[in-house]
Design an enzyme around this catalytic site. Structure first.
Site, PDB file in Angstrom:
ATOM      1  N   THR A  85    -109.722  23.931  -7.156  1.00 45.96           N
ATOM      2  CA  THR A  85    -110.601  25.057  -7.521  1.00 45.96           C
ATOM      3  C   THR A  85    -110.835  25.942  -6.294  1.00 45.96           C
ATOM      4  OG1 THR A  85    -111.724  23.500  -8.992  1.00 45.96           O
ATOM      5  CG2 THR A  85    -112.842  25.593  -8.560  1.00 45.96           C
ATOM      6  N   LYS A  99    -107.574  35.819 -13.618  1.00 46.27           N
ATOM      7  CA  LYS A  99    -108.174  35.180 -12.437  1.00 46.27           C
ATOM      8  C   LYS A  99    -109.583  35.710 -12.197  1.00 46.27           C
ATOM      9  CE  LYS A  99    -107.278  33.891  -7.634  1.00 46.27           C
ATOM     10  NZ  LYS A  99    -107.744  32.513  -7.847  1.00 46.27           N
ATOM     11  N   THR A 110    -106.326  31.485  -1.382  1.00 46.28           N
ATOM     12  CA  THR A 110    -105.225  31.535  -0.412  1.00 46.28           C
ATOM     13  C   THR A 110    -105.400  32.705   0.548  1.00 46.28           C
ATOM     14  OG1 THR A 110    -103.823  30.689  -2.176  1.00 46.28           O
ATOM     15  CG2 THR A 110    -102.705  31.519  -0.206  1.00 46.28           C
ATOM     16  N   THR A 149    -103.511  25.997 -15.094  1.00 49.37           N
ATOM     17  CA  THR A 149    -102.922  25.111 -14.084  1.00 49.37           C
ATOM     18  C   THR A 149    -103.084  23.648 -14.477  1.00 49.37           C
ATOM     19  OG1 THR A 149    -103.810  26.750 -12.546  1.00 49.37           O
ATOM     20  CG2 THR A 149    -102.677  24.864 -11.586  1.00 49.37           C
ATOM     21  N   HIS A 162    -102.546  38.665  -8.564  1.00 43.91           N
ATOM     22  CA  HIS A 162    -102.617  37.562  -9.528  1.00 43.91           C
ATOM     23  C   HIS A 162    -102.777  38.099 -10.946  1.00 43.91           C
ATOM     24  CE1 HIS A 162    -103.553  35.117  -5.940  1.00 43.91           C
ATOM     25  NE2 HIS A 162    -103.151  34.081  -6.663  1.00 43.91           N
ATOM     26  N   HIS A 163    -102.554  37.206 -11.901  1.00 45.77           N
ATOM     27  CA  HIS A 163    -102.719  37.459 -13.337  1.00 45.77           C
ATOM     28  C   HIS A 163    -104.126  37.992 -13.656  1.00 45.77           C
ATOM     29  CE1 HIS A 163    -105.065  33.674 -13.579  1.00 45.77           C
ATOM     30  NE2 HIS A 163    -104.270  33.320 -12.576  1.00 45.77           N
ATOM     31  N   SER A 205    -106.504  25.494  -0.999  1.00 42.69           N
ATOM     32  CA  SER A 205    -106.546  26.739  -1.781  1.00 42.69           C
ATOM     33  C   SER A 205    -105.193  27.024  -2.417  1.00 42.69           C
ATOM     34  CB  SER A 205    -106.964  27.912  -0.893  1.00 42.69           C
ATOM     35  OG  SER A 205    -106.045  28.069   0.163  1.00 42.69           O
TER      36      SER A 205
HETATM   37  N1  LIG Z   1    -105.156  25.363  -5.208  1.00 46.12           N
HETATM   38  C1  LIG Z   1    -104.140  25.846  -5.944  1.00 46.12           C
HETATM   39  O1  LIG Z   1    -102.945  25.659  -5.621  1.00 46.12           O
HETATM   40  C2  LIG Z   1    -104.457  26.612  -7.180  1.00 46.12           C
HETATM   41  C3  LIG Z   1    -105.751  26.827  -7.501  1.00 46.12           C
HETATM   42  N2  LIG Z   1    -106.071  27.433  -8.684  1.00 46.12           N
HETATM   43  C4  LIG Z   1    -107.496  27.515  -8.978  1.00 46.12           C
HETATM   44  O2  LIG Z   1    -107.777  26.594 -10.021  1.00 46.12           O
HETATM   45  C5  LIG Z   1    -108.886  27.080 -10.775  1.00 46.12           C
HETATM   46  C6  LIG Z   1    -108.482  27.089 -12.254  1.00 46.12           C
HETATM   47  O3  LIG Z   1    -107.557  28.120 -12.473  1.00 46.12           O
HETATM   48  P1  LIG Z   1    -106.838  28.308 -13.914  1.00 46.12           P
HETATM   49  O4  LIG Z   1    -106.087  27.078 -14.255  1.00 46.12           O
HETATM   50  O5  LIG Z   1    -106.152  29.602 -13.879  1.00 46.12           O
HETATM   51  O6  LIG Z   1    -108.166  28.424 -14.841  1.00 46.12           O
HETATM   52  P2  LIG Z   1    -108.299  28.327 -16.431  1.00 46.12           P
HETATM   53  O7  LIG Z   1    -109.472  29.203 -16.786  1.00 46.12           O
HETATM   54  O8  LIG Z   1    -107.016  28.526 -17.111  1.00 46.12           O
HETATM   55  O9  LIG Z   1    -108.734  26.791 -16.674  1.00 46.12           O
HETATM   56  C7  LIG Z   1    -109.992  26.297 -16.299  1.00 46.12           C
HETATM   57  C8  LIG Z   1    -110.122  24.888 -16.834  1.00 46.12           C
HETATM   58  O10 LIG Z   1    -111.394  24.378 -16.393  1.00 46.12           O
HETATM   59  C9  LIG Z   1    -112.051  23.828 -17.515  1.00 46.12           C
HETATM   60  N3  LIG Z   1    -113.486  23.840 -17.284  1.00 46.12           N
HETATM   61  C10 LIG Z   1    -114.310  24.900 -17.097  1.00 46.12           C
HETATM   62  N4  LIG Z   1    -115.568  24.468 -16.928  1.00 46.12           N
HETATM   63  C11 LIG Z   1    -115.529  23.095 -17.008  1.00 46.12           C
HETATM   64  C12 LIG Z   1    -116.500  22.064 -16.935  1.00 46.12           C
HETATM   65  N5  LIG Z   1    -117.799  22.316 -16.722  1.00 46.12           N
HETATM   66  N6  LIG Z   1    -116.082  20.780 -17.054  1.00 46.12           N
HETATM   67  C13 LIG Z   1    -114.788  20.486 -17.282  1.00 46.12           C
HETATM   68  N7  LIG Z   1    -113.818  21.417 -17.379  1.00 46.12           N
HETATM   69  C14 LIG Z   1    -114.208  22.712 -17.248  1.00 46.12           C
HETATM   70  C15 LIG Z   1    -111.620  24.672 -18.689  1.00 46.12           C
HETATM   71  O11 LIG Z   1    -111.880  23.959 -19.890  1.00 46.12           O
HETATM   72  P3  LIG Z   1    -112.186  24.746 -21.262  1.00 46.12           P
HETATM   73  O12 LIG Z   1    -110.974  25.539 -21.544  1.00 46.12           O
HETATM   74  O13 LIG Z   1    -112.472  23.655 -22.236  1.00 46.12           O
HETATM   75  O14 LIG Z   1    -113.409  25.593 -20.941  1.00 46.12           O
HETATM   76  C16 LIG Z   1    -110.127  24.774 -18.376  1.00 46.12           C
HETATM   77  O15 LIG Z   1    -109.487  23.588 -18.747  1.00 46.12           O
HETATM   78  C17 LIG Z   1    -109.238  28.446 -10.199  1.00 46.12           C
HETATM   79  O16 LIG Z   1    -110.291  28.292  -9.262  1.00 46.12           O
HETATM   80  C18 LIG Z   1    -107.954  28.853  -9.489  1.00 46.12           C
HETATM   81  O17 LIG Z   1    -108.151  29.777  -8.457  1.00 46.12           O
HETATM   82  C19 LIG Z   1    -105.130  27.845  -9.553  1.00 46.12           C
HETATM   83  C20 LIG Z   1    -103.805  27.664  -9.265  1.00 46.12           C
HETATM   84  C21 LIG Z   1    -103.359  27.065  -8.036  1.00 46.12           C
HETATM   85  O1  LIG Z   2    -105.933  31.417  -9.819  1.00 49.74           O
HETATM   86  C1  LIG Z   2    -104.709  31.304  -9.566  1.00 49.74           C
HETATM   87  O2  LIG Z   2    -103.836  31.505 -10.417  1.00 49.74           O
HETATM   88  C2  LIG Z   2    -104.340  30.885  -8.213  1.00 49.74           C
HETATM   89  N1  LIG Z   2    -105.294  30.566  -7.384  1.00 49.74           N
HETATM   90  C3  LIG Z   2    -105.160  30.090  -6.061  1.00 49.74           C
HETATM   91  C4  LIG Z   2    -105.868  31.012  -5.092  1.00 49.74           C
HETATM   92  O3  LIG Z   2    -106.988  31.485  -5.414  1.00 49.74           O
HETATM   93  O4  LIG Z   2    -105.361  31.241  -4.003  1.00 49.74           O
HETATM   94  C5  LIG Z   2    -103.739  29.756  -5.686  1.00 49.74           C
HETATM   95  C6  LIG Z   2    -102.673  30.566  -6.367  1.00 49.74           C
HETATM   96  O5  LIG Z   2    -102.503  31.771  -5.695  1.00 49.74           O
HETATM   97  C7  LIG Z   2    -102.904  30.765  -7.850  1.00 49.74           C
END
Ligand SMILES: NC(=O)C1=CN([C@@H]2O[C@H](COP(=O)(O)OP(=O)(O)OC[C@H]3O[C@@H](n4cnc5c(N)ncnc54)[C@H](OP(=O)(O)O)[C@@H]3O)[C@@H](O)[C@H]2O)C=CC1
Ligand SMILES: O=C(O)C1=N[C@H](C(=O)O)C[C@H](O)C1
Length: 246
Positions: A85, A144, A151, A12, A140-141, A109
């Protein structure tokens, strides 16, 4: 606007970097190690305090343990903080609420606009059909980590509020167990590359109503998160929701 995207190399976060850069913002990224995303430099997270010095807002999409560390740096710098997050326990949520006494914090969320509409529909459906059984399914994928999704938990909170009682969250079912009226079933699927799907089912009176939201790309979350950061940059210290932006 100067924007720090924390989690910039993630599924994301990388979309947020692309969206914010595309809107003309000056973006720097933070992850666990140095990298480059969409020509934007990504720094290791021990450089976060320096990067926050010039920031108008920070967006965090990482993991709960990391966000709990980042929030302290963001408060020290006095920077508006958008948190996407999910998966926090009560202690993590308390840390974010505590931060909102000194900086603006917007935690959501789900940054899809359609989910805001879904929450209103859930409230209306549960209020209109008080005797119906309720079951929630989210998909989800396979990457996750947290379950149920953030959500799903938000939807369940809306269900409780609309039902005016805290329903028993029954996670999956196995063995002999008659469904109780006080239950809400919660079903989690993890498979492939599904971006995020939530379905609330209400059943009774020989009929079924389903309310479904499906994200078709992560761009929708990225657009909402950048909208939130643009809005939050001018806000006073406090606790905000995505609905405040719309
Ligand atoms: N609110 C919303 O609309 C949405 C929320 N989410 C949430 O967002 C979060 C991330 O999801 P997603 O993108 O799939 O996760 P990914 O695992 O793809 O990405 C996580 C990111 O966090 C980084 N990271 C991990 N630990 C640290 C740290 N200590 N300091 C800095 N960076 C760090 C990773 O870096 P590195 O690769 O270098 O370890 C990577 O860039 C989840 O909690 C998810 O549920 C996701 C989509 C939508
Ligand atoms: O981890 C994801 O991908 C997503 N996380 C969020 C959640 O936990 O609800 C939002 C979205 O559904 C994608």
């Amino acid at each position: 606007m100067n924007l720090v995207v924390i989690g910039a190399t993630g599924r994301t976060g990388s979309e947020i970097v692309a969206e914010a850069s595309g809107r003309g913002h000056d973006v720097v990224g933070v992850a666990t190690s140095a990298d480059t995303v969409e020509d934007v430099r990504v720094y290791p997270d021990d450089e976060l305090p320096r990067l926050l010095e010039d920031a108008d807002a920070a967006i965090d999409f990482t993991v709960p343990a990391a966000t709990r560390e980042h929030v302290e740096r963001v408060v020290e710098a006095g920077v508006p903080y958008v948190v996407g997050t999910t998966g926090f326990g009560e202690a993590g949520l308390d840390a974010l609420r505590g931060a909102s006494k000194s900086i603006p914090v917007l935690k959501a969320s789900n940054f899809a606009r359609g989910v805001q509409a879904l929450l209103r529909l859930v409230e209306a459906g549960v209020e209109a059909l008080p005797e119906y059984d309720i079951e929630l399914t989210e998909t989800h994928h396979s990457g996750k980590r947290d379950a149920p999704s953030g959500t799903a938990n938000t939807i369940l909170d809306v269900v409780d509020s609309a039902a005016r009682s805290k329903l028993d969250r029954t996670h999956g079912r196995e063995g002999e167990h008659k469904r109780e009226k006080s239950e809400v079933g919660v079903h989690v699927r993890r498979a492939g590359t599904v971006r995020g799907e939530h379905e609330l089912l209400l059943a009774g009176n020989d009929e079924v109503l389903t309310l479904t939201h499906r994200a078709e790309s992560r761009r929708v979350f990225a657009a909402g998160a950048v909208d939130a950061a643009e809005w939050l940059a001018d806000a006073d210290a406090g606790w905000y929701a995505f609905g405040d932006v719309l």
